[in-house]
Design an enzyme around this catalytic site. Structure first.
Site, PDB file in Angstrom:
ATOM      1  N   PHE B 119       1.207  -0.996   0.061  1.00 37.50           N
ATOM      2  CA  PHE B 119      -0.128  -0.074   0.065  1.00 37.50           C
ATOM      3  C   PHE B 119       1.152   1.278  -0.283  1.00 37.50           C
ATOM      4  CE2 PHE B 119      -2.429   4.152   2.392  1.00 37.50           C
ATOM      5  CZ  PHE B 119      -2.988   3.638   1.724  1.00 37.50           C
ATOM      6  N   MET B 490       0.189  33.153 -23.509  1.00 31.68           N
ATOM      7  CA  MET B 490       1.324  32.415 -23.965  1.00 31.68           C
ATOM      8  C   MET B 490       0.971  31.487 -25.240  1.00 31.68           C
ATOM      9  SD  MET B 490       4.624  33.266 -24.461  1.00 31.68           S
ATOM     10  CE  MET B 490       5.538  33.773 -23.318  1.00 31.68           C
TER      11      MET B 490
HETATM   12  C1  TPP Z   1       2.106  22.555 -15.884  1.00 29.06           C
HETATM   13  C2  TPP Z   1       2.369  23.279 -17.078  1.00 29.06           C
HETATM   14  N1  TPP Z   1       1.087  22.384 -17.990  1.00 29.06           N
HETATM   15  C3  TPP Z   1       1.216  23.537 -19.372  1.00 29.06           C
HETATM   16  C4  TPP Z   1       2.553  24.325 -19.646  1.00 29.06           C
HETATM   17  C5  TPP Z   1       2.278  25.163 -20.562  1.00 29.06           C
HETATM   18  N2  TPP Z   1       2.382  26.456 -21.128  1.00 29.06           N
HETATM   19  C6  TPP Z   1       3.229  27.140 -20.849  1.00 29.06           C
HETATM   20  S1  TPP Z   1       2.531  29.099 -20.787  1.00 29.06           S
HETATM   21  C7  TPP Z   1       0.654  27.989 -20.495  1.00 29.06           C
HETATM   22  C8  TPP Z   1      -0.547  29.196 -20.687  1.00 29.06           C
HETATM   23  C9  TPP Z   1      -0.022  30.202 -19.259  1.00 29.06           C
HETATM   24  O1  TPP Z   1      -1.757  30.766 -18.742  1.00 29.06           O
HETATM   25  P1  TPP Z   1      -2.183  32.133 -17.952  1.00 29.06           P
HETATM   26  O2  TPP Z   1      -1.017  31.230 -16.550  1.00 29.06           O
HETATM   27  O3  TPP Z   1      -3.292  31.865 -17.974  1.00 29.06           O
HETATM   28  O4  TPP Z   1      -0.925  33.426 -18.531  1.00 29.06           O
HETATM   29  P2  TPP Z   1      -0.737  33.788 -19.849  1.00 29.06           P
HETATM   30  O5  TPP Z   1      -0.013  33.818 -20.763  1.00 29.06           O
HETATM   31  O6  TPP Z   1      -1.875  34.275 -20.238  1.00 29.06           O
HETATM   32  O7  TPP Z   1       0.004  35.457 -18.822  1.00 29.06           O
HETATM   33  C10 TPP Z   1       0.305  27.208 -20.676  1.00 29.06           C
HETATM   34  C11 TPP Z   1      -0.559  26.106 -20.705  1.00 29.06           C
HETATM   35  C12 TPP Z   1       2.815  24.692 -18.826  1.00 29.06           C
HETATM   36  N3  TPP Z   1       4.317  25.670 -18.532  1.00 29.06           N
HETATM   37  N4  TPP Z   1       3.274  24.115 -17.426  1.00 29.06           N
END
Ligand code: TPP
Ligand code: MG
Lengths: 163, 582
Positions: B119, B490
């Site tokens: 477990f 992004m």
């Molecule tokens: C854990 C994780 N999953 C996916 C990604 C891919 N990723 C990079 S930036 C991003 C978007 C982030 O969105 P947000 O936090 O709203 O920030 P913004 O770019 O809109 O400022 C993603 C999905 C990552 N870096 N980390």
């Protein structure tokens, strides 16, 4: 280029997994890998045969060095060294073939180490090239099984990989 | 032997806790479970080492990690076996990629059950092997003090990194006691990182720099980790070098100084990327030529002689060949360079090619004027860049700024001008969304009087939003700047640029009301939707000294991060806006 890297490793569980894992993670080749205890029970010695250009080999040795349990290592191919590998080949051998197989084994300084009415098992020791040449030479014979230890290597002369 | 000289008898669990104390550990971040109950009981019975109960083990790792980034000392995590340990994996990988010292103590099932699919058994040594500097399993409780010492030594020396210590439950039995003593020193025959650097190489590096006509100093996280920003700054000044920092190296050289030319790489400044491309000497200090910096390696800096200082030989000539490699800790190496410079000072000043350097600075000045961090000014929409600039003003540039991953991270890196090292705390190597809030918590806990700001996005913050509860429990008054663009910005930017704006899963429907959410957790939430609301909101938030304030700031959803290197190009192939390209 083919390189033979000899590594002294702390004899701890998990140490070998780290070495093998490193090669898998970073996509390095392993042609052969042998490992066994040394005269010092706290250390084991590993011989790795790998391939790559100078840059890759440099990375391999540096990355190996980074592993905490790697005590010392040397790229044997950089200077005069001896390499040996042991192979056992089981072949079909009956009638006329028996003489021929025996002659061939003699040429390669092989020894017949097991005999049955229809088979011979031959042990050959030498460089990997020599072992391959032997297999080549046996191409007219039916090979039942091949087992190779992988390469072990050591430097010539006074140079030694030791603490 | 007299009574006093007799070592104290302690159980494995108690030895572990005592060893942490003897190592100078003040806080452990973690989450209990079956395999670590003896350890938790040992923690309960003393007051030296305090435990912080997070809401998810990932957060514990990021708290420990951020504490390490701010303080330079290893952070400590305690999790149970199985799911507790696997929940910590992302945080371990995050620390590993950025070379952060951390000791992660994982419970394990009883020794005799290992291998039986017991477990909550997972092979944590196997799982963590590729993402740790080292890992070890305790086989004998008496070894615990020495193993703790070894874990800290390995984590903190050389190129730092996380170390996992796997402890089967039977190693911590309360009724089995052993003599306790904590080793003062440790020496490993198989590990002794070379600290000093080769004097001959250092001399050669100095000569190369003195002869340079178009030098650039490119420094990275190694200078932050190696606490060498003072030496770096002095050397840069004395040699009149233009300085660029990586994402991990921001703050090592003061951003407000005129010799600073900005961050380099994918979202680096126009002038930094141009200067790198045209440099004749690149002086890389504690940086690793990673792909987010170099762009296409084949086109990288065609005319440059490369000097590279790094503690990790494997980082040297890994992606870009170094002409003058120096293996050593950046601090002693830079000190040696400074002292060699002192010795030949009058001579060396003469050796600097002032005419060439002046021309180089004139060229850099021209590049500065091309883009200069400009962005669209709008009166109807909040621009993320303007928000970061306002946060900088309100915190006088003194805050610890943590971030998550995405556009907001790049805006924070570009527009919060860091003048001090160890203040910018982000997941550069792994790019871990969910890092920002726990990281801010880790810093705030240790520096309660400092302003700690988490710059995040509505996507990232939801990856560890549960930690608002931990903040309440421990009174962690961090300020959360949620740059809410309603998108995984992004991702959307890449889809705009490469996929004809097909927003495949980059839009989040049904976002929570972050203000109410903050309030539900017992904090203060403020929503900002227009530019006029920003100033008063920041004013109010930063006046609330001891409270966590969640600022949900609705920004222009269409904004992109620029400059941006053109994929597959050279350092200086960049998009400068939605319509301009070099
Ligand atoms: C854990 C994780 N999953 C996916 C990604 C891919 N990723 C990079 S930036 C991003 C978007 C982030 O969105 P947000 O936090 O709203 O920030 P913004 O770019 O809109 O400022 C993603 C999905 C990552 N870096 N980390
Ligand atoms: Mg967003």
């Amino acid at each position: 280029m083919r390189h033979i890297i000899a590594v002294l490793l702390e004899n701890e569980s998990g140490a070998l997994a780290r070495v093998v894992g490193l090669f898998a993670q970073r996509g390095y080749n392993i042609d052969s890998l042998t490992v066994a205890a040394t005269e010092d029970p706290t250390m084991s010695r590993l011989t790795l045969v790998t391939r790559g250009d100078d840059q890759v080999i440099e990375q391999i040795t540096k990355q190996l060095h980074k592993l905490i349990e790697v005590v010392k290592l040397v790229d044997l191919s950089e200077s005069a060294h001896i390499e040996r590998e042991l192979m056992m080949v089981k072949v079909k051998a009956s009638g006329d073939q028996r003489e021929e197989v025996k002659r061939c084994a003699d040429i390669f300084r092989g020894q017949i180490i097991d005999v049955s009415p229809t088979t011979y098992t031959i042990q050959v020791v030498g460089t990997s090239d020599k072992l391959e040449a032997f297999i080549e030479a046996m191409s007219n014979t039916q090979i039942l099984e091949v087992v190779r230890t992988g390469v072990s290597g050591i430097s010539r002369g006074e140079k030694a990989l030791a603490l | 032997m007299s009574q006093q000289n007799q070592p104290e008898m302690l159980s494995g669990g108690a030895m572990l806790v005592r060893a942490l104390h003897d190592e100078g550990v003040e806080y452990v971040y973690g989450y209990p479970g079956g395999a670590v109950l003896h350890i938790y009981d040992a923690l309960f019975q003393q007051n030296d080492v305090k435990h912080v109960l997070v809401r998810h083990e990932q957060a514990a790792t990021h708290m420990a990690d951020a504490y390490a980034r701010a303080s330079g000392k290893a952070g400590v995590v305690l999790v149970t076996s199985g799911p507790g340990a696997t929940n910590a994996v992302t945080g371990i990988a995050t620390a590993y990629m950025d070379s952060i010292p951390m000791v992660v103590i994982c419970g394990q099932v009883m020794s005799h059950l290992i291998g039986d699919d017991a477990f909550q058994e997972t092979d944590m040594l196997g799982i963590s092997r590729p993402i740790v500097k080292h890992n070890m399993s305790v086989r004998n409780p008496a070894d615990i003090p020495a193993m703790v010492k070894k874990a800290f030594y390995i984590a903190q020396s050389g190129r730092p990194g996380p170390v996992v210590l796997d402890i089967p439950k039977d190693m911590t039995m309360p009724n089995q006691k052993f003599p306790y003593s904590y080793p003062k020193d440790i020496k490993l025959r198989s590990y002794n990182p070379n600290a000093k650097g080769h004097p001959g190489q250092i001399k050669k590096a100095l000569q190369t720099l003195l002869a340079a006509k178009r030098p650039v100093l490119y420094s990275g996280g190694g200078v932050i980790l190696g606490r060498a920003s003072e030496e770096l700054t002095e050397l840069a000044k004395r040699l009149n070098l233009p300085v660029t920092n990586t994402l991990m190296g921001l703050g090592a050289y003061p951003a407000s100084d005129k010799q600073f030319i900005g961050m380099l790489g994918m979202h680096g400044s126009y002038e930094a990327n141009q200067a790198m491309h045209h440099a004749d000497v690149i002086f890389a200090v504690g940086a690793r030529f990673d792909d987010r910096v170099t762009n296409a390696t084949k086109k990288f800096c065609p005319n440059a002689t490369i000097i590279h200082i790094d503690i990790d030989p494997a980082s040297i000539s890994k992606t870009i060949n170094a002409h003058v490699p120096i293996v050593g800790l950046v601090k002693p190496v830079l000190q040696e360079m400074l002292s060699q410079l002192d010795k030949q000072d009058s001579k060396s000043q003469a050796q600097l090619d002032q005419t060439a350097l002046n021309q180089w600075w004139t060229q850099i000045q021209q590049w500065r004027e091309v883009h200069g961090g400009r962005y669209e000014q709008r009166s109807d929409l909040l621009k993320p860049q303007a928000v970061i600039e306002a946060v900088h003003r309100h915190t006088k540039g003194e805050a610890y700024v943590t971030s998550d991953v995405g556009q907001h991270q790049m805006f924070a890196a570009q527009y919060y001008k860091f003048d001090k090292p160890n203040r910018w705390i982000n997941s550069g190597g792994l790019g871990t969304m969910g890092f920002g809030l726990p990281a801010a918590m880790g810093v705030k806990l240790h520096y309660p009087d400092a302003e700690v700001v988490c710059v995040t996005g509505e996507g990232s913050i939801q990856m560890n939003i549960q930690e608002l509860s931990t903040c309440k429990q421990y009174g962690l008054g961090v300020k959360i700047i949620n740059l809410n663009n309603g998108y995984l910005g992004m991702v959307k930017q890449w889809q705009d640029m490469n996929y004809d704006s097909r927003y495949s899963s980059s839009y989040m429907d049904s976002l929570p009301d972050f203000v109410k959410l903050a309030e539900a957790y017992g904090h203060i939430g403020i929503r900002v939707t227009t530019p006029e609301e920003l100033e008063p909101a920041l004013e109010r938030a930063f006046a609330l000294k001891d409270r966590l304030v969640f600022l949900d700031i609705h920004i222009d959803p269409k904004e992109h991060v620029y400059p941006m290197q053109v994929p597959g190009g050279a350092m200086n192939d960049m998009f400068l806006s939605k319509t301009e390209r070099t």
